[in-house]
Design an enzyme around this catalytic site. Structure first.
Site, PDB file in Angstrom:
ATOM      1  N   CYS A   1      18.583  14.928  22.282  1.00  0.00           N
ATOM      2  CA  CYS A   1      19.070  16.264  22.665  1.00  0.00           C
ATOM      3  C   CYS A   1      20.593  16.334  22.752  1.00  0.00           C
ATOM      4  CB  CYS A   1      18.469  16.687  23.996  1.00  0.00           C
ATOM      5  SG  CYS A   1      16.682  16.776  23.927  1.00  0.00           S
TER       6      CYS A   1
ATOM      7  N   HIS B   1      22.675  22.283  27.376  1.00  0.00           N
ATOM      8  CA  HIS B   1      21.445  22.065  26.613  1.00  0.00           C
ATOM      9  C   HIS B   1      20.319  22.821  27.310  1.00  0.00           C
ATOM     10  CE1 HIS B   1      18.137  20.298  24.615  1.00  0.00           C
ATOM     11  NE2 HIS B   1      17.786  19.502  25.617  1.00  0.00           N
TER      12      HIS B   1
ATOM     13  N   ASN C   1      13.195  24.331  24.124  1.00  0.00           N
ATOM     14  CA  ASN C   1      14.084  23.183  23.957  1.00  0.00           C
ATOM     15  C   ASN C   1      14.176  22.835  22.464  1.00  0.00           C
ATOM     16  OD1 ASN C   1      15.317  20.694  23.851  1.00  0.00           O
ATOM     17  ND2 ASN C   1      14.166  19.818  25.557  1.00  0.00           N
TER      18      ASN C   1
END
Ligand code: UT7
Length: 360
Positions: free
Chosen positions: A144, A284, A314
């Site tokens: 990520c 994020h 996500n």
């Protein structure tokens, strides 16, 4: 406001690991240049998975997903769309917004953990499709946090004088490695790509500071166990569903808050600014509760915070560049604005980057 200050005397509050990473920045030395974002683009999967779709697939509820994650729906790649297709779509839009042709690119970095195939890289596929003949292309895996790792790498290669124009892409099709029988993970992820064109710029504009960190003690808590050299694909690994994401969510949650706060604190310090100076913060988008916890600890207000998790879920490495592109297209950014981006993911791999908007 001194943007290019050194860290002399700085004492980031958190770990000694971060302290080691906040040494004097080589780009603050005379004659060394920076790199600025001159174009952005995004391209997400053409399908969409809603919470009510998920209610039909696993034992979950729209209310649980909203409350615990903040997600309402997420884009999903169609069966024809691979990671390179999303990456290519984002790249074309970023080049167009930069007013640049693919022939001008020297470097392409694709951050991904869901490449089309183990090799060759997504970067090579995108380079060929774009016709970016002069560009060196490769992939980078930092989960990520991959986009921030790619951005920092490109910034440094440009700063060193090796390249002039780089394309940095975060692209993922996490749906391909998500177990839609596992309610603890399948409600979270979406598919998409975001890209930026980074071009050489004077010091003080573009990327101002970056702090990246790795803590390998996180390896057991978030991984795709099979399909690599440790556990090559076999009938057993497929039967045991070992090719899907396995995650201990609470462990990730706790470390994510700590890791993002520590690297943000260090990156702000390195830039010589405080959170009050920031025009926009792009965290994020993994969980609204993680985002709020990080913002609270850093003293960041709702006005400063970009949240798009409701509609994206996500997107892993694509999360930040997709959100950045959204802000650009909404006219939210102006020359001179200060942006803080931060991410945390598998590994653990995490970091924070301060960016001054504008090319000169
Ligand atoms: O991008 C980087 C990688 N990922 C992340 O950053 C994710 C970080 N972690 C998280 O976002 C959260 O930990 C989750 C959203 C994954 C889980 O939220 P949580 O508040 O930590 O839930 P939990 O794991 O503590 O589970 C609470 C309960 C459990 O039931 P019991 O044991 O209390 O009866 C779970 O089984 O919620 C249950 N549960 C669910 N219930 C309905 C877990 N997933 C679901 C679900 N629907 N989808």
């Amino acid at each position: 406001m001194a943007l290019a200050s050194t860290t002399a005397g700085a004492k980031p509050a958190e770990s000694s690991k971060v302290l080691r990473l906040t040494q004097v920045d080589p780009r603050t030395q005379p004659g060394v240049r920076s790199a600025a974002v001159i174009g952005t683009g995004a391209f997400v999967g053409s399908g969409r998975l809603t919470n009510s779709d998920l209610e039909q697939m696993v034992d979950t509820s729209d209310a649980w997903i909203r409350e615990r994650t903040g997600i309402l729906s997420r884009p999903i790649a169609t069966s024809e769309q691979a990671t390179s297709d999303l990456a290519y779509g984002a790249a074309v839009r970023a080049l167009s917004s930069a007013g640049m042709s693919a022939a001008d690119l020297d470097l392409i970095i694709v951050a991904t953990v869901t490449p089309d195939m183990p090799f060759p890289s997504v970067g090579t596929i995108v380079q060929e499709r774009l016709g970016a003949r002069r560009a060196v292309a490769f992939d980078l895996a930092a989960a990520c946090a991959g986009f921030l790792f790619g951005l920092t790498t490109a910034w440094n290669l440009i700063g060193a004088g090796m390249y002039q124009n780089a394309l940095v892409i975060g692209a993922e099709t996490l749906s391909r490695i998500t177990d839609y029988r596992d309610r603890t993970t399948c409600v979270l992820f979406g598919d998409g790509a975001g890209a930026v064109v980074l071009s050489a710029a004077p010091r003080g504009v573009g990327v101002v500071s970056s702090v990246l960190a790795t803590d390998g003690s996180g390896v057991p808590f978030l991984q795709q166990p099979a399909g690599g050299s440790r556990r090559p694909a076999s009938i057993e690994t497929v039967t045991q569903r070992q090719h899907y994401i396995k995650m201990l969510g609470q462990e990730v949650f706790r470390n994510a808050v700590r890791g993002m706060v520590s690297t943000c604190t260090a990156a702000l310090d390195k830039a010589g600014i405080t959170s009050a100076d920031l025009n926009l913060v792009i965290p994020h988008q993994a969980n609204i509760r993680i985002i709020r916890a990080v913002a609270d600890r850093l003293g960041i207000s709702d006005d400063q915070l970009l949240v798009n998790i409701e509609e994206t879920g996500n997107l892993s490495a694509a999360s930040i560049p997709v959100a950045l592109d959204q802000a650009v297209r909404a006219g939210q950014l102006h020359d001179g604005d200060l942006i803080l981006m931060t991410a945390f993911g598998a590994g653990w791999s995490y970091g924070a980057v301060v960016l001054r908007w504008g090319a000169a």
